[in-house]
Enzyme design. Structure first.
Site, mmCIF file in Angstrom:
data_model
loop_
_atom_site.group_PDB
_atom_site.id
_atom_site.type_symbol
_atom_site.label_atom_id
_atom_site.label_comp_id
_atom_site.label_asym_id
_atom_site.label_seq_id
_atom_site.Cartn_x
_atom_site.Cartn_y
_atom_site.Cartn_z
ATOM 1 N N HIS A 44 9.718 30.558 18.592
ATOM 2 C CA HIS A 44 9.470 30.643 17.156
ATOM 3 C C HIS A 44 10.825 30.707 16.444
ATOM 4 O O HIS A 44 11.033 30.030 15.455
ATOM 5 C CB HIS A 44 8.591 31.855 16.841
ATOM 6 N N HIS B 190 12.299 25.895 8.929
ATOM 7 C CA HIS B 190 11.023 26.542 9.219
ATOM 8 C C HIS B 190 9.983 25.905 8.303
ATOM 9 O O HIS B 190 9.876 26.253 7.130
ATOM 10 C CB HIS B 190 11.119 28.041 8.977
#
Lengths: 397, 86
Positions: free
Chosen positions: A291, A326
């Site tokens: 992530h 992101h």
């Protein structure tokens, strides 16, 4: 149990408007982060992002442009590329569906409409505002355009949306509810209100994204879409399709704790669940697409979770967010595509912007330069605000 | 506003986030000892900005807090004073 394979991928993101361009950027470790260019960006404190540059709206007709928010436009372009690669043409019929993740949906449409009625004092907004901004717009337009009339829905789980969408689509094919699913995520949050909202949390970096690196200053938001064609393996083999990889497992857990702070225990449970669902052992994994947001908290927590799952033998890890940003509800789809590069071409995409190892993130971080490695299986992590964790396991075809 | 006035407002804002009476937030208290979590911290910073008309350069990812030291009541007061001086 039916096996589920990936037969097509498509993307639009800050690095490129297609898969070949994105793969080239991944190989080169190039970052798509730069100065923000949208209206009123100069009034923001944070002025960098991974924007999709030089977007040509003229590829859509005027009536389509009236109906498609940018988030839908990205999804449609990515979806067309994925279907072309898969060798599928519509109408796909009732045995095909679409599940797309998005966190903010048509946020630009909200912003433009509010600006019109509040700031500019206008008394009406364009008539198609509701179908433009609804979260399921991207999924529905993919369904309409390609005649996919099976299970179609949108998923909103913040930064894990695309991983949840891909995992749920995997389950549709596995269960026999569909033979073909278009799945992934789309996001177009880089507008004044989108960034202004994020600024308040004090987690955005003012310059670069440096996941797992000492001196990291936070996350950088990106825009874009990624779409994967998931298909029952027998269906794909019967029509002679090229199989890129197997989507072998999906693990999803909730921290049931803090609304924003990550919990390494919930993350580790999701990774273990994905491995178990795929029938893989930790030692089978050759790459983890983290992530890796580049925030102090996420990277430290994720490193602990990875070490908890893999012990001292953790595989190479990278966060491609330093390249494509992101992309919030789309990011898992972009990162799935990074995993496909590792599995199909033996290239592990790097963590761009990496400076110095952080003792709090003691991992084998693939830093700045892509690494050649034969990867038999890969994990892709997504850990969202709300404490929602979704991990995908991919296996070489 | 003088230093004592700023300190009183800082204490009032922290106390509101901590659900405590202001008398229980000492002028020499440290923020972590008070038990303020990360969301409480960003809400307190927002309240400081609104109350004083300033923009606080605080990034939660920087442990040494080079731009605005949020570690204690005293350091917050000093930071607000500096921003008010412009």
């Amino acid at each position: 149990m039916r096996r589920v394979v990936v037969t097509g991928i498509g993307t639009v993101n800050a690095l490129a408007g297609d898969v070949p361009g994105t793969f080239a950027a991944f190989r080169a470790g190039r970052s798509g982060i730069g100065p923000l260019t949208f209206r009123d960006a100069g009034r923001l404190t944070i002025r960098v992002g991974a924007e999709v540059r030089d977007w040509d709206e003229a590829r859509f007709t005027p009536s389509e442009r009236a109906l498609y928010d940018r988030v839908t436009q990205y999804a449609l372009v990515a979806g067309a590329e994925a279907l072309a690669m898969a060798g599928l043409a519509g109408p796909l019929g009732p045995r095909a569906g679409v599940i797309m993740g998005t966190a903010a949906g048509g946020i630009r449409t909200w912003e433009e409409s509010y600006r019109a009625v509040f700031a500019e004092g206008r008394n009406r907004v364009p008539p198609l505002v509701v179908p433009r901004l609804m979260h399921n717009a991207a999924a529905s337009h993919l369904s309409i355009r390609h005649g996919a009339s099976g299970p179609v829905l949108s998923v909103a789980s913040a930064c894990a949306s695309a991983n949840h969408a891909l995992g749920l689509a995997l389950q549709q094919v596995r269960s026999g509810a569909a033979d073909v699913m278009l799945a992934g995520g789309a996001e177009a949050m880089l507008c004044f209100g989108g960034v202004k909202a994020w600024e308040g949390l004090r987690v955005l970096s003012p310059d670069m994204c440096r996941p797992f690196s000492l001196g990291r200053r936070g996350m950088v938001i990106g825009d874009g879409a990624g779409v994967l064609v998931l298909e029952d393996e027998a269906h794909a083999r019967a029509r002679g399709a090229r199989v890129l990889a197997e989507l072998a497992g999906f693990g999803t857990t909730a921290d049931a704790g803090d609304i924003v702070a990550p919990d390494p225990e919930g993350a580790a449970r999701a990774m273990r669940a994905a491995l178990a669902d795929a029938g893989l052992a930790p030692g089978d994994i050759g790459y983890v697409n983290a992530h890796g947001t580049g925030t102090l908290l996420n990277d430290r927590s994720e490193a602990r979770a990875i070490r908890a799952v893999f012990g001292g033998a953790a595989p190479p890890v990278s966060s491609t967010k330093a390249m494509h940003g992101h992309a919030i509800g789309a990011t898992g789809a972009l990162e799935a595509i990074a995993c496909i590069l590792a599995l199909t071409e033996g290239i592990v995409p790097p963590t761009a912007g990496f400076e110095t190892p952080d003792p709090d993130c003691a991992l084998d971080v693939v830093a700045n330069i892509a690494r050649e490695a034969r990867v038999e299986a890969a994990l892709s992590n997504a850990f969202a605000f709300g404490g929602l964790n979704a991990v995908l396991a991919f296996r070489r075809a | 506003m003088d230093r004592a006035g700023i300190e009183a407002v800082v204490i009032e804002i922290l106390a509101a986030q901590l659900l405590l009476p202001p008398s229980e937030v000492a002028p020499d208290a440290r923020v972590d000892d008070l038990g303020l979590d990360s969301l409480g911290k960003v809400e307190a910073i927002f309240a400081l900005e609104e109350r004083f008309g300033i923009s606080v350069p605080f990034n939660a990812n920087e442990p040494d807090q080079p731009d605005f030291d949020f570690q204690s009541v005293g350091s917050i007061v000093a930071g607000v004073e500096r921003l008010l001086r412009g």
